[in-house]
Design an enzyme around this catalytic site. Structure first.
Site, short mmCIF file in Angstrom:
data_model
loop_
_atom_site.label_atom_id
_atom_site.label_comp_id
_atom_site.label_asym_id
_atom_site.label_seq_id
_atom_site.Cartn_x
_atom_site.Cartn_y
_atom_site.Cartn_z
N ASP A 1 28.00 -28.18 16.70
CA ASP A 1 27.89 -27.67 15.33
C ASP A 1 26.47 -27.39 14.87
OD1 ASP A 1 30.62 -27.50 14.65
OD2 ASP A 1 30.71 -29.68 14.47
N ASP B 1 35.94 -21.97 16.95
CA ASP B 1 34.85 -22.08 15.98
C ASP B 1 33.46 -21.97 16.64
OD1 ASP B 1 37.19 -23.66 15.79
OD2 ASP B 1 36.47 -24.71 14.03
N1 GLY Z 1 34.74 -25.88 12.41
C1 GLY Z 1 35.72 -26.74 11.88
C2 GLY Z 1 36.65 -26.06 10.95
O1 GLY Z 1 36.65 -24.86 10.81
O2 GLY Z 1 37.42 -26.78 10.33
#
Ligand code: GLY
Length: 396
Positions: free
Chosen positions: A116, A176
């Site tokens: 992230d 993601d």
């Molecule tokens: N990246 C985590 C979400 O979109 O919940």
């Protein structure tokens, strides 16, 4: 043609142009009002957290604020929102808070235990750099990109998203993760070290092959066999089912391949983005206002929650994608965006100043299966909303 017919045609033309102008004008008013409201709410939020060292807003549930430190994947979104607001209105209080909350995320440049870091740093420091040119922000972003690169295994060809659930997943990659590649592409351009770009392209290419289904929807989690580099599991984590189309995941995919095309000019990424857009816009479960339910295959539709964050990510991506397509498609995308923005800016989705824990938008869904942040405000819904407003304003 006689003079009378010419005269009538001219009047008709003028009328059509005026109608177009009124509509464009009123969207401008919608955007300006949305920015004013967002600025008020975000300044209240910033003042609330100013004297809580290291804390950043997360959500507002059951009438209570929830916050996090910089470790939470969303830590860069509130600072990023403040940068967009400052870009729109050069208010010195906004600048002070944008810098303050951006600084709170700096230690994440050393993050190597999850993917992230791109979300955290590119939304905060990335926007800060774009808007102010601050030298120090470059070092933070480059260090962050190097940290993220440690998660790339050349045998697998992708950045590993998570380190948890090792009993189930050997090498999990979530859709993601596409969002974190923008930091890598920036690092390649800034440093001249092409290995960052190669990582991003390898990740994007393998994701295109293994995450997507023939209808252009995507799985949430694909876990790879570490020896063969091939998928051994395709599942969901936050969606309704392994084979469902989790709404935010679809929006991450659309956004990801849109900027990948912007940065690489690889036609395959443009086709991919167009195919995803087509899947979403024409989905039978897409509501008329284009604010998706939390999963396109949620069994409870229509008696379930929407996800405003899936809509804001989609809107921001469609605005950019509309720059790269023909006039008909552009018109189609911008009609969807127009509907989304007007809906989000209405009282149904926009909170009154002082309400909603000082978040801008209501009605997002974080993780429905875990009953976490369901029908709640979220920092990333606000962030991509402000990005969409900014992008739209520049194109009016
Ligand atoms: N990246 C985590 C979400 O979109 O919940």
């Amino acid at each position: 043609m006689n003079t009378k017919v010419t005269h009538i045609s001219l009047l008709l033309l003028i009328a059509l142009i005026s109608v177009g102008q009124v509509r464009a004008q009123s969207l401008k008013n919608v955007i300006d009002k949305a920015f004013r409201n967002a600025e008020q709410q975000s300044l209240l939020m910033a003042r609330k957290y100013e004297n809580q060292p290291g804390r950043l807003p997360k959500s507002f549930e059951g009438g209570k604020d929830t916050s996090s430190d910089s470790r939470w994947w969303c830590s860069g979104f509130f600072p990023g929102s403040l940068w967009y607001l400052y870009e729109n209105n050069k208010n010195t209080e906004l600048l002070k808070y944008a810098k303050l909350f951006t600084d709170r995320v700096e230690r994440e440049k050393y993050t190597t235990d999850n993917h992230d870091v791109g979300f955290m740093l590119y939304c905060s420091f990335g926007n800060g750099l774009r808007i102010t040119g601050e030298e120090h922000y470059k070092e933070v972003l480059l260090t962050g990109a190097k940290s993220l690169a440690t998660r790339f295994d050349p045998k697998v060809g992708l950045i590993r998203s998570w380190d948890h659930n090792t009993a189930i997943w050997q090498y999990p990659v979530i859709i993601d993760n596409l969002m974190n590649l923008e930091l890598m592409l920036w690092a390649a351009k800034y440093s001249g070290d092409d290995s960052f770009r190669k990582i991003a392209v390898s990740h994007a290419d393998k994701t295109m092959i293994h995450h997507f289904r023939p209808d252009h929807s995507s799985y949430h989690v694909v876990s790879y066999d570490k020896k063969t580099g091939l998928p051994h599991k395709k599942q969901t984590h936050q969606g309704a089912a392994d084979d469902s189309a989790w709404s935010r995941g679809q929006s991450w995919g659309l956004y990801g391949y849109t900027y990948l095309y912007r940065e690489t000019k690889d036609q395959r990424y443009l086709e991919q983005a167009k195919n995803i857009a087509n899947f979403l816009i024409n989905h039978p479960q897409m509501p008329k206002d284009f604010i998706p339910y939390w999963d396109y295959n949620a069994p409870q539709i229509p008696n379930t929650t929407r996800d405003a964050s899936a809509a804001t990510v989609m809107a921001s991506a469609l605005i950019e994608l509309s720059d790269f397509v023909d006039a008909d498609l552009k018109k189609k995308y911008m009609k969807v965006v127009d509907t989304q923005i007007r809906t989000l800016a209405s009282d149904e989705y926009t909170a009154k100043p002082g309400e909603n824990g000082n978040f801008i938008l209501k009605h997002s869904t974080g993780a429905f299966p875990f009953k976490a942040e369901v029908d709640a405000p979220l920092t990333y819904a606000d962030y991509y909303y402000l990005e969409a407003l900014t992008r739209l304003k520049k194109r009016l």
